[in-house]
Design a protein around this motif. Structure first.
Motif, PDB file in Angstrom:
ATOM      1  N   ALA A 181      43.351  45.751  50.584  1.00  0.00           N
ATOM      2  CA  ALA A 181      43.793  46.508  49.414  1.00  0.00           C
ATOM      3  C   ALA A 181      44.791  45.699  48.585  1.00  0.00           C
ATOM      4  O   ALA A 181      44.739  45.705  47.351  1.00  0.00           O
ATOM      5  CB  ALA A 181      44.414  47.834  49.839  1.00  0.00           C
ATOM      6  N   LEU A 182      45.699  44.996  49.247  1.00  0.00           N
ATOM      7  CA  LEU A 182      46.695  44.195  48.531  1.00  0.00           C
ATOM      8  C   LEU A 182      46.048  43.001  47.846  1.00  0.00           C
ATOM      9  O   LEU A 182      46.351  42.694  46.689  1.00  0.00           O
ATOM     10  CB  LEU A 182      47.783  43.722  49.500  1.00  0.00           C
ATOM     11  N   PHE A 183      45.156  42.301  48.548  1.00  0.00           N
ATOM     12  CA  PHE A 183      44.497  41.137  47.952  1.00  0.00           C
ATOM     13  C   PHE A 183      43.610  41.559  46.784  1.00  0.00           C
ATOM     14  O   PHE A 183      43.500  40.839  45.789  1.00  0.00           O
ATOM     15  CB  PHE A 183      43.674  40.396  48.998  1.00  0.00           C
ATOM     16  N   GLY A 184      42.948  42.716  46.915  1.00  0.00           N
ATOM     17  CA  GLY A 184      42.156  43.219  45.802  1.00  0.00           C
ATOM     18  C   GLY A 184      43.027  43.519  44.601  1.00  0.00           C
ATOM     19  O   GLY A 184      42.676  43.197  43.453  1.00  0.00           O
ATOM     20  N   LEU A 185      44.175  44.142  44.841  1.00  0.00           N
ATOM     21  CA  LEU A 185      45.122  44.417  43.763  1.00  0.00           C
ATOM     22  C   LEU A 185      45.554  43.121  43.085  1.00  0.00           C
ATOM     23  O   LEU A 185      45.615  43.043  41.848  1.00  0.00           O
ATOM     24  CB  LEU A 185      46.345  45.149  44.324  1.00  0.00           C
ATOM     25  N   ALA A 186      45.852  42.112  43.886  1.00  0.00           N
ATOM     26  CA  ALA A 186      46.302  40.838  43.328  1.00  0.00           C
ATOM     27  C   ALA A 186      45.251  40.248  42.397  1.00  0.00           C
ATOM     28  O   ALA A 186      45.564  39.821  41.271  1.00  0.00           O
ATOM     29  CB  ALA A 186      46.615  39.857  44.456  1.00  0.00           C
ATOM     30  N   CYS A 187      44.018  40.216  42.842  1.00  0.00           N
ATOM     31  CA  CYS A 187      42.957  39.619  42.020  1.00  0.00           C
ATOM     32  C   CYS A 187      42.688  40.466  40.776  1.00  0.00           C
ATOM     33  O   CYS A 187      42.445  39.934  39.687  1.00  0.00           O
ATOM     34  CB  CYS A 187      41.690  39.454  42.845  1.00  0.00           C
ATOM     35  N   ALA A 188      42.735  41.789  40.921  1.00  0.00           N
ATOM     36  CA  ALA A 188      42.510  42.666  39.773  1.00  0.00           C
ATOM     37  C   ALA A 188      43.607  42.495  38.730  1.00  0.00           C
ATOM     38  O   ALA A 188      43.326  42.380  37.526  1.00  0.00           O
ATOM     39  CB  ALA A 188      42.430  44.122  40.226  1.00  0.00           C
ATOM     40  N   LEU A 189      44.859  42.476  39.154  1.00  0.00           N
ATOM     41  CA  LEU A 189      45.955  42.304  38.195  1.00  0.00           C
ATOM     42  C   LEU A 189      45.904  40.933  37.536  1.00  0.00           C
ATOM     43  O   LEU A 189      46.224  40.789  36.350  1.00  0.00           O
ATOM     44  CB  LEU A 189      47.301  42.517  38.883  1.00  0.00           C
ATOM     45  N   GLY A 190      45.498  39.917  38.302  1.00  0.00           N
ATOM     46  CA  GLY A 190      45.340  38.604  37.705  1.00  0.00           C
ATOM     47  C   GLY A 190      44.278  38.619  36.626  1.00  0.00           C
ATOM     48  O   GLY A 190      44.454  38.032  35.548  1.00  0.00           O
ATOM     49  N   GLY A 191      43.164  39.309  36.901  1.00  0.00           N
ATOM     50  CA  GLY A 191      42.115  39.420  35.898  1.00  0.00           C
ATOM     51  C   GLY A 191      42.579  40.152  34.658  1.00  0.00           C
ATOM     52  O   GLY A 191      42.312  39.723  33.523  1.00  0.00           O
ATOM     53  N   ILE A 192      43.285  41.257  34.843  1.00  0.00           N
ATOM     54  CA  ILE A 192      43.777  42.037  33.697  1.00  0.00           C
ATOM     55  C   ILE A 192      44.727  41.200  32.843  1.00  0.00           C
ATOM     56  O   ILE A 192      44.612  41.147  31.617  1.00  0.00           O
ATOM     57  CB  ILE A 192      44.471  43.316  34.186  1.00  0.00           C
ATOM     58  N   HIS A 193      45.669  40.531  33.497  1.00  0.00           N
ATOM     59  CA  HIS A 193      46.654  39.756  32.741  1.00  0.00           C
ATOM     60  C   HIS A 193      46.064  38.453  32.201  1.00  0.00           C
ATOM     61  O   HIS A 193      46.679  37.820  31.334  1.00  0.00           O
ATOM     62  CB  HIS A 193      47.881  39.479  33.610  1.00  0.00           C
ATOM     63  N   GLY A 194      44.895  38.082  32.704  1.00  0.00           N
ATOM     64  CA  GLY A 194      44.208  36.930  32.155  1.00  0.00           C
ATOM     65  C   GLY A 194      43.279  37.290  31.015  1.00  0.00           C
ATOM     66  O   GLY A 194      42.652  36.414  30.424  1.00  0.00           O
ATOM     67  N   GLY A 195      43.165  38.594  30.716  1.00  0.00           N
ATOM     68  CA  GLY A 195      42.339  39.047  29.608  1.00  0.00           C
ATOM     69  C   GLY A 195      40.894  39.318  29.946  1.00  0.00           C
ATOM     70  O   GLY A 195      40.044  39.389  29.061  1.00  0.00           O
ATOM     71  N   ALA A 196      40.579  39.505  31.235  1.00  0.00           N
ATOM     72  CA  ALA A 196      39.195  39.741  31.645  1.00  0.00           C
ATOM     73  C   ALA A 196      38.736  41.142  31.268  1.00  0.00           C
ATOM     74  O   ALA A 196      39.543  42.086  31.254  1.00  0.00           O
ATOM     75  CB  ALA A 196      39.045  39.548  33.151  1.00  0.00           C
TER      76      ALA A 196
END
Length: 259
Positions: A181-196
Motif C-alpha cells: 500500500a505504501l509503495f503504491g502510494l509512492a508511485c501514484a503520488l510520483g505520477g501525479i506530481h510528474g503530470g501523468a
C-alpha cells in the motif's frame, strides 16, 4: 513479453534511496518546525534527529531506508516530471511511513534507530500516537496543492488504518501487512506530481503495490513472488525501457531476487 531488462541489477539503484533521503530531509525538517514542541520532540526522535529530551543528536541520517521517497522521485521522472515538483510528495510518503511505524510500535531500520529504545518505550503510547497523527496530517498538508493527490493520500491512510485495525482484531499471531500500500502510494503520488494522466497514475500505483507484495520480507497471499509480474503494469503505461529504467532498478533492489 515485458519490454524492460530484468536479467541484471543496476548498481546505481543502491544509491537512489540515499539520494532521496538527502533530498527530502530538508523538507521534513521544515515540516517538523511547524509542530508544537512536545510533538516535534517525539517526531525528531523517531527520525533519528533528537534524543529523548529533544536535543539534536547531530546530522542524523534518519530512520528507515527512504525506499518510498526514492519510488516517488523515480515515478515522477518516469513520466517526465521534475524532482523539485515531486519533493513534497516524497516527503509526504516518508511521513506516512513513519506515522505507520509509530502507530504499530515499530522503530525504523536505520542502525542508529536500532541502537535506541523504540519511540513508544520512551514517550509512551499516547506520545507516539500523537506524533504519528501529526506526521499523517503533515503529509496531507504537503500535497494540498493537488486535490487528486490529497484524495489518493487520504484514501491510502484510511486503508492503512483499516489494515491496522483488522490485524489488532485478529491478534498478534497475524503478520503485519506488507509495504504494498505504501509503495503504491509512492508511485501514484510520483505520477501525479510528474503530470501523468489518471490511467498512468493508476498503473504506477498497481506497480508499486505489486513490488511491495513481491518484497521478500512480507509477501502478500497469492503474490507472484519470484516473477516479473509487477513490470507488466509499466509495460502499457510508460513509453519504453528508458523511461522505466529507474523504477525497474528499484524493483530489483527491493525484491533482491537472484537470477
Amino acid at each position: 513479453m515485458i519490454p524492460y531488462p530484468t536479467d541484471h541489477d543496476d548498481p546505481g539503484a543502491a544509491a537512489a534511496p540515499g539520494r532521496a533521503r538527502a533530498a527530502v530531509d530538508p523538507v521534513l525538517r521544515a515540516c517538523l518546525h511547524t509542530l508544537p514542541d512536545a510533538v516535534r520532540a517525539v517526531c525528531a526522535y523517531q527520525l533519528g534527529w533528537g534524543d529523548r529530551s529533544g536535543a539534536p543528536t547531530g546530522g542524523g541520517a534518519g530512520a528507515g531506508t527512504a525506499i518510498g521517497p526514492a519510488l516517488v522521485l523515480a515515478a515522477a521522472r518516469a513520466v517526465g516530471g521534475r524532482d523539485g515538483a515531486a519533493l513534497p510528495a516524497a516527503a509526504a510518503v516518508e511521513l506516512v511511513h513513519q506515522s505507520r511505524l509509530l502507530h504499530s510500535g515499530v522503530t525504523g531500520r536505520a542502525p542508529a534507530a536500532r541502537r535506541r529504545p523504540p519511540t513508544r518505550a520512551v514517550f509512551g503510547t499516547t506520545g507516539a500516537g500523537a506524533a504519528g497523527d501529526a506526521m499523517a496530517a503533515l503529509a496531507v498538508r504537503l500535497v494540498a496543492g493537488r486535490p487528486e493527490a490529497v484524495t489518493v493520500l487520504c484514501d491510502r491512510l484510511i486503508e492503512l488504518c483499516g489494515a491496522r485495525a483488522a490485524r489488532h482484531a485478529a491478534g498478534p499471531a497475524v503478520a503485519p501487512p506488507g509495504p504494498g500500500a505504501l509503495f503504491g502510494l509512492a508511485c501514484a503520488l510520483g505520477g501525479i506530481h510528474g503530470g501523468a494522466p489518471p490511467w498512468v497514475t493508476a498503473a504506477l500505483d498497481a506497480f508499486g503495490r505489486a513490488v511491495g507484495d513481491a518484497a521478500p520480507t512480507a509477501p502478500a497471499p497469492g503474490a507472484s513472488v519470484g516473477s516479473d509480474a509487477p513490470l507488466e503494469h509499466l509495460a502499457g503505461a510508460l513509453p519504453g525501457p528508458a523511461a522505466a529504467a529507474e523504477l525497474v532498478a528499484l524493483y530489483r533492489l527491493i525484491t533482491r531476487r537472484e537470477r
